[in-house]
Design a protein around this motif. Structure first.
Motif, PDB file in Angstrom:
ATOM      1  N   UNK A 113       1.204  -1.170   0.108  1.00 34.60           N
ATOM      2  CA  UNK A 113      -0.092  -0.039  -0.257  1.00 34.60           C
ATOM      3  C   UNK A 113       0.514   1.221  -0.076  1.00 34.60           C
ATOM      4  N   UNK A 114       0.683   2.070  -1.084  1.00 34.14           N
ATOM      5  CA  UNK A 114       1.024   3.697  -0.739  1.00 34.14           C
ATOM      6  C   UNK A 114       0.155   4.854   0.223  1.00 34.14           C
ATOM      7  N   UNK A 115       0.915   5.504   0.034  1.00 38.13           N
ATOM      8  CA  UNK A 115       0.476   6.807   0.823  1.00 38.13           C
ATOM      9  C   UNK A 115      -0.593   7.192   0.251  1.00 38.13           C
ATOM     10  N   UNK A 116      -0.526   7.208  -0.920  1.00 42.42           N
ATOM     11  CA  UNK A 116      -1.152   7.355  -1.929  1.00 42.42           C
ATOM     12  C   UNK A 116      -2.604   6.482  -1.700  1.00 42.42           C
ATOM     13  N   UNK A 117      -2.839   5.318  -1.915  1.00 41.11           N
ATOM     14  CA  UNK A 117      -3.432   4.589  -1.922  1.00 41.11           C
ATOM     15  C   UNK A 117      -4.711   5.020  -0.665  1.00 41.11           C
ATOM     16  N   UNK A 118      -4.195   4.923   0.111  1.00 42.91           N
ATOM     17  CA  UNK A 118      -4.703   5.387   1.593  1.00 42.91           C
ATOM     18  C   UNK A 118      -5.010   6.687   1.933  1.00 42.91           C
ATOM     19  N   UNK A 119      -4.314   7.677   1.251  1.00 44.32           N
ATOM     20  CA  UNK A 119      -4.955   8.867   1.026  1.00 44.32           C
ATOM     21  C   UNK A 119      -6.551   9.534   0.153  1.00 44.32           C
ATOM     22  N   UNK A 120      -6.701   7.866  -1.070  1.00 40.44           N
ATOM     23  CA  UNK A 120      -7.025   7.886  -1.795  1.00 40.44           C
ATOM     24  C   UNK A 120      -8.266   7.478  -1.286  1.00 40.44           C
ATOM     25  N   UNK A 121      -8.317   6.787  -0.636  1.00 39.74           N
ATOM     26  CA  UNK A 121      -9.331   5.410   0.300  1.00 39.74           C
ATOM     27  C   UNK A 121     -10.245   6.553   1.459  1.00 39.74           C
ATOM     28  N   UNK A 122      -9.236   7.609   2.641  1.00 35.84           N
ATOM     29  CA  UNK A 122      -9.911   7.913   3.053  1.00 35.84           C
ATOM     30  C   UNK A 122     -10.878   8.925   2.524  1.00 35.84           C
ATOM     31  N   UNK A 123     -10.409   9.805   1.467  1.00 33.14           N
ATOM     32  CA  UNK A 123     -11.190  10.612   0.829  1.00 33.14           C
ATOM     33  C   UNK A 123     -12.467  10.142   0.126  1.00 33.14           C
ATOM     34  N   UNK A 124     -11.848   8.537  -0.005  1.00 32.34           N
ATOM     35  CA  UNK A 124     -13.401   8.483  -0.458  1.00 32.34           C
ATOM     36  C   UNK A 124     -14.572   8.371  -0.022  1.00 32.34           C
ATOM     37  N   UNK A 125     -14.544   7.799   1.434  1.00 28.63           N
ATOM     38  CA  UNK A 125     -14.881   7.618   2.314  1.00 28.63           C
ATOM     39  C   UNK A 125     -15.238   8.977   3.105  1.00 28.63           C
ATOM     40  N   UNK A 126     -14.550  10.073   3.613  1.00 27.50           N
ATOM     41  CA  UNK A 126     -15.284  11.007   3.242  1.00 27.50           C
ATOM     42  C   UNK A 126     -16.947  11.383   2.803  1.00 27.50           C
ATOM     43  N   UNK A 127     -16.036  10.892   1.144  1.00 22.79           N
ATOM     44  CA  UNK A 127     -17.323  11.255   0.789  1.00 22.79           C
ATOM     45  C   UNK A 127     -18.596  10.930   0.868  1.00 22.79           C
ATOM     46  N   UNK A 128     -18.815   9.239   1.118  1.00 21.52           N
ATOM     47  CA  UNK A 128     -20.059   9.249   1.016  1.00 21.52           C
ATOM     48  C   UNK A 128     -20.288   8.960   2.366  1.00 21.52           C
ATOM     49  N   UNK A 129     -19.325  10.125   3.612  1.00 22.97           N
ATOM     50  CA  UNK A 129     -20.104  10.396   4.945  1.00 22.97           C
ATOM     51  C   UNK A 129     -20.804  11.580   4.410  1.00 22.97           C
ATOM     52  N   UNK A 130     -20.621  12.363   3.474  1.00 20.78           N
ATOM     53  CA  UNK A 130     -21.600  13.900   2.719  1.00 20.78           C
ATOM     54  C   UNK A 130     -22.367  13.692   2.537  1.00 20.78           C
ATOM     55  N   UNK A 131     -22.339  12.343   1.449  1.00 20.68           N
ATOM     56  CA  UNK A 131     -23.409  12.041   0.037  1.00 20.68           C
ATOM     57  C   UNK A 131     -25.165  11.875   1.139  1.00 20.68           C
TER      58      UNK A 131
END
Length: 131
Positions: A113-131
């Protein structure tokens, strides 16, 4: 594990410790990745990253065609388990200032896993929480 399942390359992209740094650079460029797992047979012996190249080869005036990966790789490798959370992996990477984290189960490398993978997943999760 979920993040590994979603990665473009399912196989573990690796190199043997006796191979020259130049070979690793070719693989990094071909796959457009920043680090390679270093395997001696099936055994994880290190990780080689663009940072290792910059710090241990270029800045020290070594040749990428004659220097073995084993001379410049990071041999103390932190790892995660496939059951670890994104938060745990991100915490490990932040605390130790690393950008790549192998995922290991029963002494077998499942992926990286790269730090980019983790950041991308975190952003996706936060978007789901907003919707």
């Amino acid at each position: 594990q979920q993040l590994l399942d979603g990665k473009k390359y399912k196989e573990v992209i690796s190199i043997a410790p006796h191979r020259p740094v130049f070979d690793a650079l070719v693989i990094l460029a071909e796959y457009k990745i920043g680090a390679l797992i270093v395997l001696d047979g099936e055994n994880l012996v290190g990780i080689f990253s663009e940072r290792d190249y910059a710090r241990e080869v270029i800045l020290k005036g070594k040749s990428s065609k004659t220097t073995a990966i084993s001379e410049v790789m990071t041999s103390k490798v932190l790892s995660a388990k496939p059951t670890d959370t994104v938060e745990h992996a991100m915490s490990l990477m932040t605390e130790h200032r690393i950008r790549h984290l192998p995922v290991i189960e029963n002494d077998k490398v499942l992926g990286v896993l790269s730090i980019g993978d983790l950041v991308k997943e975190t952003i996706t999760y936060q978007q789901l929480l907003k919707d």
